[in-house]
Write a protein that holds these residues in place. Structure first.
Motif, short mmCIF file in Angstrom:
data_model
loop_
_atom_site.label_atom_id
_atom_site.label_comp_id
_atom_site.label_asym_id
_atom_site.label_seq_id
_atom_site.Cartn_x
_atom_site.Cartn_y
_atom_site.Cartn_z
N LYS A 68 86.83 18.31 79.56
CA LYS A 68 86.73 17.22 78.58
C LYS A 68 86.13 15.96 79.19
O LYS A 68 85.65 15.08 78.48
CB LYS A 68 88.11 16.92 77.99
N ASP A 69 86.15 15.88 80.52
CA ASP A 69 85.58 14.71 81.19
C ASP A 69 84.07 14.64 81.04
O ASP A 69 83.45 13.61 81.32
CB ASP A 69 85.93 14.74 82.69
N ASN A 70 83.46 15.75 80.59
CA ASN A 70 82.02 15.76 80.37
C ASN A 70 81.59 14.72 79.34
O ASN A 70 80.44 14.29 79.34
CB ASN A 70 81.55 17.15 79.90
N VAL A 71 82.52 14.32 78.47
CA VAL A 71 82.18 13.34 77.44
C VAL A 71 81.75 12.02 78.06
O VAL A 71 80.86 11.34 77.53
CB VAL A 71 83.38 13.11 76.48
N TRP A 72 82.32 11.66 79.23
CA TRP A 72 81.93 10.41 79.89
C TRP A 72 80.54 10.52 80.52
O TRP A 72 79.78 9.54 80.53
CB TRP A 72 82.97 10.02 80.94
N PHE A 73 80.21 11.70 81.02
CA PHE A 73 78.87 11.91 81.57
C PHE A 73 77.83 11.89 80.44
O PHE A 73 76.73 11.35 80.60
CB PHE A 73 78.80 13.24 82.32
N PHE A 74 78.21 12.47 79.31
CA PHE A 74 77.31 12.46 78.15
C PHE A 74 77.10 11.03 77.66
O PHE A 74 75.96 10.63 77.38
CB PHE A 74 77.89 13.31 77.02
N LEU A 75 78.18 10.25 77.58
CA LEU A 75 78.08 8.86 77.13
C LEU A 75 77.23 8.05 78.09
O LEU A 75 76.39 7.23 77.67
CB LEU A 75 79.47 8.23 77.01
N ALA A 76 77.41 8.28 79.39
CA ALA A 76 76.62 7.56 80.39
C ALA A 76 75.14 7.92 80.27
O ALA A 76 74.27 7.04 80.32
CB ALA A 76 77.12 7.89 81.79
N GLY A 77 74.85 9.21 80.10
CA GLY A 77 73.46 9.64 79.95
C GLY A 77 72.82 9.12 78.69
O GLY A 77 71.65 8.71 78.69
N LEU A 78 73.60 9.11 77.60
CA LEU A 78 73.06 8.65 76.32
C LEU A 78 72.85 7.14 76.30
O LEU A 78 71.77 6.66 75.92
CB LEU A 78 74.01 9.06 75.18
N SER A 79 73.87 6.38 76.72
CA SER A 79 73.80 4.92 76.61
C SER A 79 72.99 4.28 77.72
O SER A 79 72.12 3.42 77.47
CB SER A 79 75.21 4.34 76.60
N GLY A 80 73.24 4.70 78.97
CA GLY A 80 72.60 4.03 80.09
C GLY A 80 71.24 4.56 80.47
O GLY A 80 70.49 3.89 81.18
N ILE A 81 70.93 5.77 80.02
CA ILE A 81 69.64 6.35 80.39
C ILE A 81 68.71 6.48 79.18
O ILE A 81 67.61 5.92 79.17
CB ILE A 81 69.85 7.73 81.06
N ILE A 82 69.16 7.17 78.15
CA ILE A 82 68.30 7.38 76.99
C ILE A 82 68.09 6.09 76.20
O ILE A 82 66.98 5.57 76.12
CB ILE A 82 68.89 8.47 76.05
N ILE A 83 69.16 5.55 75.62
CA ILE A 83 69.01 4.40 74.72
C ILE A 83 68.62 3.14 75.50
O ILE A 83 67.70 2.43 75.11
CB ILE A 83 70.31 4.16 73.91
N ILE A 185 76.30 11.68 94.06
CA ILE A 185 75.01 12.32 93.76
C ILE A 185 75.18 13.33 92.62
O ILE A 185 74.38 13.37 91.68
CB ILE A 185 74.43 13.01 95.02
N LEU A 186 76.22 14.15 92.71
CA LEU A 186 76.45 15.17 91.69
C LEU A 186 76.79 14.52 90.34
O LEU A 186 76.37 15.01 89.29
CB LEU A 186 77.57 16.11 92.12
N CYS A 187 77.53 13.41 90.38
CA CYS A 187 77.87 12.69 89.14
C CYS A 187 76.62 12.13 88.48
O CYS A 187 76.43 12.24 87.26
CB CYS A 187 78.86 11.57 89.43
N THR A 188 75.77 11.51 89.29
CA THR A 188 74.54 10.92 88.75
C THR A 188 73.63 12.01 88.19
O THR A 188 73.03 11.84 87.12
CB THR A 188 73.79 10.14 89.85
N ARG A 189 73.56 13.15 88.88
CA ARG A 189 72.73 14.25 88.39
C ARG A 189 73.27 14.79 87.07
O ARG A 189 72.48 15.13 86.17
CB ARG A 189 72.69 15.36 89.43
N ARG A 190 74.59 14.84 86.91
CA ARG A 190 75.17 15.31 85.65
C ARG A 190 74.80 14.35 84.51
O ARG A 190 74.51 14.79 83.40
CB ARG A 190 76.69 15.43 85.80
N MET A 191 74.79 13.05 84.78
CA MET A 191 74.36 12.08 83.77
C MET A 191 72.91 12.34 83.36
O MET A 191 72.57 12.34 82.17
CB MET A 191 74.47 10.65 84.31
N PHE A 192 72.05 12.56 84.36
CA PHE A 192 70.65 12.83 84.08
C PHE A 192 70.48 14.13 83.30
O PHE A 192 69.58 14.25 82.46
CB PHE A 192 69.84 12.89 85.38
N PHE A 193 71.33 15.11 83.59
CA PHE A 193 71.27 16.39 82.87
C PHE A 193 71.46 16.16 81.37
O PHE A 193 70.67 16.65 80.56
CB PHE A 193 72.34 17.35 83.41
#
Length: 311
Positions: A68-83, A185-193
């Protein structure tokens, strides 16, 4: 680096400073690429490079104790990278790199507001409110930038403001992720994923987009792409944005946030406009009027005042 004891505060400060310097130049680099690429094309190539660059550095999977912690990686990728990155790139299409960097520099304020609302962290003080008002006043002057009839196109400036808000949500997600004490590094890569996955529907839309002037446009013409991607200068800028400003900087920025505190580190972003203005002046020949310069000073002063009183 999995906890604070493994990273001294002096190293956290160094990581924050080098990241701010590099991010200050990204506005100039993006402005150059926008001559031949759309905002979305730059975003897509940039984070594809970042994702695979981190895989080459550390080709092992990230294991989470709770899926369920994947939701924070998804939020980070969506808000901080995509949008965030897309609205920032699009903003530079409509206004100067200097303008965007100054407006985006107020993101520490939105980080503090969002942290107080969602993370129950106490950051909003009397100094914060006064500084916020001063910074917003400065942004108004930057947006006008010497317009005698007080008429300006707000599209680029509003997009830049929206990106600053998005960074606040990204910072909140990073705070949550840092508490998991996982490999940076692995956390940042998961955000990019999650960012790359999220970009796929936008890529389909961009392919169907018939307007080359659109920020979403994705050019599929083989001959045109061969010409565009044959430029060594363009590839140098893409590598700088993807491997330097993204893969490297997002990792060390997260380390700095973990070591020094997200809100405290994010305040350092108010120095980014200084770097951008200097490089934009010498490389892009961008000029700033007395009104714009006054706005820049007010914005930075407001940010400094807003942080007064915080430990």
């Amino acid at each position: 680096m999995k906890n604070n004891s493994e990273c001294p505060k002096s190293l956290g400060v160094f990581f924050a400073v080098i990241t701010i310097f590099i991010w200050g130049i990204t506005f100039v680099s993006t402005k150059y690429l926008l001559k031949n690429f759309s905002a979305f094309e730059i975003l897509f190539v940039r984070f594809i490079l970042a994702y695979f660059g981190l895989w080459l550095i550390k080709p092992v999977p990230l294991k989470l104790a709770n899926s369920k912690d994947n939701v924070w990686f998804f939020l980070a990728g969506l808000s901080g990278i995509i949008i965030y990155q897309f609205t920032e790139n699009a903003a530079i299409s409509f206004t100067t790199a200097s303008n965007v960097s100054i407006i985006v520099s107020i993101c520490p304020m939105f980080t503090a507001i969002i942290a107080q609302i969602f993370l129950k962290e106490k950051h909003i003080t009397a100094f914060f409110v006064v500084g916020f008002i001063i910074a917003i006043s400065g942004i108004v002057l930057v947006c006008l930038n010497g317009s005698s009839d007080l008429h300006f196109n707000p599209k680029g400036d509003l997009l830049a403001l929206a990106s600053a808000v998005c960074w606040g949500f990204y910072s909140m997600a990073v705070s949550k992720i840092n508490r998991m004490n996982l490999d940076r590094i692995l956390c940042t890569r998961r955000m990019f994923f999650y960012a790359v996955i999220t970009m796929i529907p936008f890529a389909i839309f961009g392919i169907l987009e018939n307007d080359p002037s659109s920020s979403f446009y994705l050019n599929m013409n083989a001959q045109k792409n061969a010409e565009r991607f044959s430029s060594l200068v363009s590839w140098a800028n893409f590598c700088f944005l993807g491997l330097g400003a993204s893969a490297f900087c997002f990792v060390v920025w997260n380390v700095a946030c973990k070591t020094l505190g997200t809100v405290k580190v994010t305040v350092g972003i108010y120095m980014i406009p200084v770097v951008t203005i200097i490089f934009a002046f010498f490389i892009l020949r961008e000029k700033m009027t007395a009104m714009g310069l006054a706005g820049c000073i007010l914005t930075i002063a407001g940010l400094a005042i807003s942080n007064r009183g915080n430990k």
